[in-house]
Enzyme design. Structure first.
Site, PDB file in Angstrom:
ATOM      1  N   CYS A  76       0.812  -1.221   0.000  1.00 51.19           N
ATOM      2  CA  CYS A  76       0.000   0.000   0.000  1.00 51.19           C
ATOM      3  C   CYS A  76       0.844   1.269   0.000  1.00 51.19           C
ATOM      4  O   CYS A  76       0.293   2.375  -0.074  1.00 51.19           O
ATOM      5  CB  CYS A  76      -0.939   0.007   1.208  1.00 51.19           C
ATOM      6  SG  CYS A  76      -1.932  -1.485   1.334  1.00 51.19           S
ATOM      7  N   HIS A  96      -2.422   7.489   6.604  1.00 51.68           N
ATOM      8  CA  HIS A  96      -2.817   6.284   5.866  1.00 51.68           C
ATOM      9  C   HIS A  96      -4.296   6.015   6.132  1.00 51.68           C
ATOM     10  O   HIS A  96      -5.046   5.699   5.210  1.00 51.68           O
ATOM     11  CB  HIS A  96      -1.933   5.111   6.295  1.00 51.68           C
ATOM     12  CG  HIS A  96      -2.048   3.918   5.413  1.00 51.68           C
ATOM     13  ND1 HIS A  96      -1.845   3.977   4.049  1.00 51.68           N
ATOM     14  CD2 HIS A  96      -2.348   2.615   5.694  1.00 51.68           C
ATOM     15  CE1 HIS A  96      -2.016   2.760   3.532  1.00 51.68           C
ATOM     16  NE2 HIS A  96      -2.316   1.931   4.499  1.00 51.68           N
ATOM     17  N   HIS A 126      -9.643   2.679  -0.250  1.00 55.27           N
ATOM     18  CA  HIS A 126      -8.243   2.273  -0.221  1.00 55.27           C
ATOM     19  C   HIS A 126      -7.874   1.700  -1.579  1.00 55.27           C
ATOM     20  O   HIS A 126      -8.262   0.578  -1.918  1.00 55.27           O
ATOM     21  CB  HIS A 126      -8.032   1.230   0.877  1.00 55.27           C
ATOM     22  CG  HIS A 126      -6.588   0.955   1.194  1.00 55.27           C
ATOM     23  ND1 HIS A 126      -5.559   1.341   0.373  1.00 55.27           N
ATOM     24  CD2 HIS A 126      -5.996   0.313   2.253  1.00 55.27           C
ATOM     25  CE1 HIS A 126      -4.409   0.959   0.901  1.00 55.27           C
ATOM     26  NE2 HIS A 126      -4.649   0.339   2.029  1.00 55.27           N
TER      27      HIS A 126
END
Length: 615
Positions: free
Chosen positions: A261, A413, A451
C-alpha cells in the site's frame, strides 16, 4: 547543490472523478465551495458518467453525488455473485442420463459413463454418482466500495480491446496527466536527451480481472479461453510499459518499485532520486489499481480487513449498511473499503521547469522508506513507520523552521480499521510531541475514495495539491467522534474541512504517510508551490523567476484550455499503438554517442571511468 524535484503536471481518476483541474479534490470538498466554483466539476463528472442534460440542475448533481465517492459497489452485484458449489449427484435407480455435444466430452471418459452416439451429440448414462459444480447466486458480505464514477469506462475513449481494467485506468490517467502539462511532449524532449526521462509506474496487485490474471487462472475450471495477452498484461509493471510504449514513446529509465500500500511513495522516491542524482530531468511517477474484484476482496475479507455489512450494521444499530459512511478512520469502525484509482504526476528538475515555464504545483523534498524488522505476523504493524514519520518531520523542521512546522499537516494512511486507528495515531502523536507540534492537523481521504492499495498515497498527493489551490484540507466527514483508543493529545484529527488560506498559503508543507502490508512504510514531505518558488528565487535570483513567470503565462493558459475542453467532454487520449515504430535501421552507434532517428538529440555514451580513484 541538490536539485529540487518540482511537480509540473498531474492527472488520473478515482472515485471522486478526474484529477487534473483539481476536480477530484473539489468533489471531496463540494459542500464548502461556491456554486460557481463547482460548476465545472459537476459538468466534468456529468460528461464522464454519461449524464447528458441541457443544464447541470439539482437532479443531475444528486445523481453525481450518488455515483461518486465511497458507495455501494457497482462493478459487480454484491447481492447476486456467481458461485459454484461442489455436489455429488445421484438418482433412485442409480442412473443419470444427459446429452452432450461430442466436442464437450472429457478427454478421459470416466469408468462409470456409458456413451451412445446420436448424430453430433452423445447420450451419456452415468451409473452411480456424478460429481458436479452447481452454479448459484450468493450475497457477498461486503457491499461497499469506491469504484470510479458510475457509468465511466475509460476504455471507450481509445482502442482498449482486451485491456484489463487497471491498464485502462493507466492509459486514462497518464493521458490526463500529459494533457495537464500545458507543453507539447516534443517541446520537452527538445530540451533534453531522450534517455533523461524516467517512468516509474505499476500496480501493487498486478492486473487481476477476467482479461488478465484472474481470467487466465480460472480458465481451466470455467471452460474459459486463455488469450495470448493475458499473461503479459498481468505483470505489475505493465502501467509503466504501456506509458513508455504507447503514451510517451520513451526509451528512458523505467520500472516499478513495489511496496504494497506504500507503492506510490516507493515509486516517487525512485523518481526524485533520479532527478537529484542527475539521472533524469523528467520523471513520470504513478500507479493504477482496479482491485474491486470479488475473489480478491474475499482474500482481504477473511483476513478481517474489510468493512463487512453486518459489522457496519452493528455499529449503527441498523438493518441496512450505510455504504456512504463505510470508511471511518480514527472513529469506531469496521474495516477498510476497496477503491479504484489511477494517479500520475510529472516531476522535473527545478532548472528545466523554469526554462520551459511549466506550472509549478509544489515540490517533493524527500521520501523515506523503512521496514518493520521482526514482528508478530507479516500483516501486523511494526516500528518502521515511526522511523519514516520522524525523518520526514525532522526534514520539514530543517527546511521550514519551527514556526512553519506548526502549520504543516498529515495525510494519514487512515484505512478505517480498528488496528490502524490505534497504531497510526500513536505514531503521529508521538512524533508531534517530540517536535513540539501542539495540534497537528490530520486527515484521511480514504473516507472519500477508499483504499486504492498501491495508489493510496497518489490519492493523497492529488488532494494535497488541491489544498494549495482552494485552501481547504478535506475533513473526515464520515465520522462524528474520535474513538476512545485513538492517541490524539497533540493531534487535530479533522472531522470537518479545515481552511488554511485562500490558496493554502498558511500551510507550507504536508507529510504523506503510507503503511503497507508486510512492513512497507513510507512517508514523503511535499512543499507548497509558494515555498517552492521562494526557494527557487533564492537559488536562481529574482530575474530568473521573473523570466520564468513570463514564460509560464502561455503554459498556464494552455493548461486551463485543456481542462475546459475535457470538462466539455472533449479530451485527448494519448495512445499510439504501432505508430512510428523504430527498429535496427533507426539506430546509429558511435563510440561517443548513440542516435535514434525518432529523437532530436543523441544519447551520450560514458567516456570516463567513474572508479578511477580505485585504480
Amino acid at each position: 547543490m541538490t536539485k529540487l524535484p518540482v511537480i509540473v503536471g498531474f492527472g488520473g481518476v478515482n472515485a471522486a472523478g478526474r484529477s487534473s483541474g483539481f476536480h477530484s479534490y473539489k468533489r471531496m470538498i463540494a459542500d464548502v465551495l461556491s456554486e460557481h466554483e463547482m460548476q465545472s466539476t459537476w459538468q466534468d463528472l456529468a460528461h464522464r458518467m454519461g449524464l447528458e442534460a441541457e443544464s447541470i440542475d439539482a437532479e443531475v448533481i444528486e445523481s453525481i453525488r450518488q455515483g461518486t465517492l465511497v458507495r455501494r459497489i457497482d462493478s459487480f452485484d454484491p447481492d447476486h455473485l456467481l458461485y459454484q458449489s461442489q455436489a455429488s449427484l445421484s438418482s433412485e435407480n442409480d442412473r443419470i442420463s444427459f446429452t452432450l455435444r461430442k466436442s464437450k466430452l472429457p478427454n478421459q471418459i470416466p469408468d462409470n459413463w456409458h456413451l451412445e452416439e446420436k448424430g453430433s451429440k452423445v447420450i451419456v448414462t452415468v451409473h452411480g454418482a456424478l460429481d458436479a459444480l452447481l452454479p448459484q447466486s450468493v450475497s457477498f458480505p461486503v457491499s461497499s466500495g469506491a469504484n470510479i464514477p458510475h457509468g465511466f469506462d475509460p476504455g471507450k475513449l481509445y482502442n482498449a480491446r482486451f485491456h484489463p481494467r487497471g491498464l485502462k485506468l493507466s492509459v486514462y490517467g497518464a493521458s490526463d496527466m500529459m494533457n495537464s502539462l500545458g507543453l507539447e511532449w516534443s517541446h520537452v524532449l527538445s530540451a533534453i536527451t531522450p534517455d533523461q526521462v524516467s517512468v516509474y509506474a505499476g500496480s501493487s496487485m498486478g492486473q487481476i480481472d477476467e482479461s488478465s490474471m484472474a481470467g487466465m487462472m480460472a480458465a481451466p475450471l470455467t471452460s474459459g479461453r486463455v488469450s495470448s495477452k493475458m499473461m503479459a498484461m498481468s505483470f505489475a509493471q505493465m502501467p509503466a510499459d504501456f506509458i513508455n510504449s504507447y503514451v510517451l514513446s520513451s526509451i528512458g529509465n523505467t520500472g516499478t518499485n513495489m511496496g504494497a500500500c506504500a507503492t506510490f511513495l516507493y515509486n516517487l522516491r525512485q523518481g526524485i532520486n533520479d532527478i537529484q542524482q542527475g539521472l533524469a530531468r523528467v520523471v513520470i511517477v504513478g500507479n493504477a489499481e482496479a482491485p474491486i474484484v470479488a475473489e480478491l476482496m474475499e482474500g482481504y475479507r477473511v483476513m478481517g480487513a474489510l468493512a463487512e455489512d453486518h459489522k457496519l450494521c452493528n455499529l449503527d444499530g441498523t438493518d441496512q449498511p450505510d455504504n456512504r459512511r463505510a470508511c471511518r478512520p480514527f472513529s469506531d469502525n469496521a474495516g477498510f473499503i476497496m477503491g479504484e484509482s489511477a494517479q500520475f504526476v510529472i516531476l522535473m528538475d527545478d532548472q528545466l521547469a523554469l526554462q520551459l515555464g511549466a506550472n509549478i504545483y509544489g515540490s517533493v523534498a524527500d521520501v523515506f522508506v523503512n521496514a518493520d524488522a521482526n514482528k508478530k505476523s507479516i500483516s501486523a504493524p511494526g516500528v518502521g513507520n515511526y522511523v519514516t514519520m520522524a525523518k520526514a518531520t525532522a526534514l520539514a523542521k530543517a527546511i521550514l523552521g519551527d514556526e512553519a512546522l506548526q502549520s504543516t499537516y498529515v495525510h494519514a494512511h487512515g484505512t478505517g480499521t480498528p488496528q490502524n486507528r490505534v497504531t497510526e495515531s500513536h505514531i503521529l502523536n508521538e512524533v508531534a510531541k517530540t517536535f513540539g507540534i501542539k495540534s497537528w492537523p490530520v486527515t484521511a481521504i480514504k473516507s472519500y475514495v477508499g483504499h486504492s492499495m498501491g495508489v493510496a498515497a497518489g490519492d493523497q498527493l492529488i488532494a494535497a495539491l488541491g489544498v494549495w489551490k482552494y485552501g481547504y484540507i478535506p475533513g473526515i466527514k464520515t465520522i462524528d467522534h474520535i474513538a476512545d483508543d485513538v492517541h490524539c493529545s497533540n493531534l487535530n484529527i479533522l472531522t470537518d474541512h479545515h481552511f488554511v488560506g485562500p490558496q493554502g498559503e498558511k500551510c507550507q508543507g504536508v507529510i504523506l504517510n503510507a503503511k503497507g502490508f508486510g512492513g512497507n512504510n513510507a512517508s514523503g514531505l511535499v512543499l507548497s508551490p509558494q515555498k517552492t518558488l521562494a526557494m527557487l528565487s533564492k537559488r536562481y535570483g529574482k530575474q530568473a523567476i521573473d523570466e520564468y513567470v513570463a514564460r509560464n503565462e502561455t503554459v498556464a493558459q494552455r493548461v486551463i484550455a485543456a481542462d475546459d475542453k475535457a470538462t466539455q467532454g472533449d479530451e485527448t487520449m494519448l495512445y499510439s499503438f504501432g505508430e512510428a515504430v523504430m527498429d535496427e535501421k533507426d539506430v546509429s552507434i558511435e563510440p561517443t554517442q548513440l542516435k535514434l532517428s525518432g529523437f532530436e538529440h543523441a544519447i551520450p555514451l560514458p567516456q570516463e571511468n567513474p572508479f578511477k580513484d580505485y585504480i
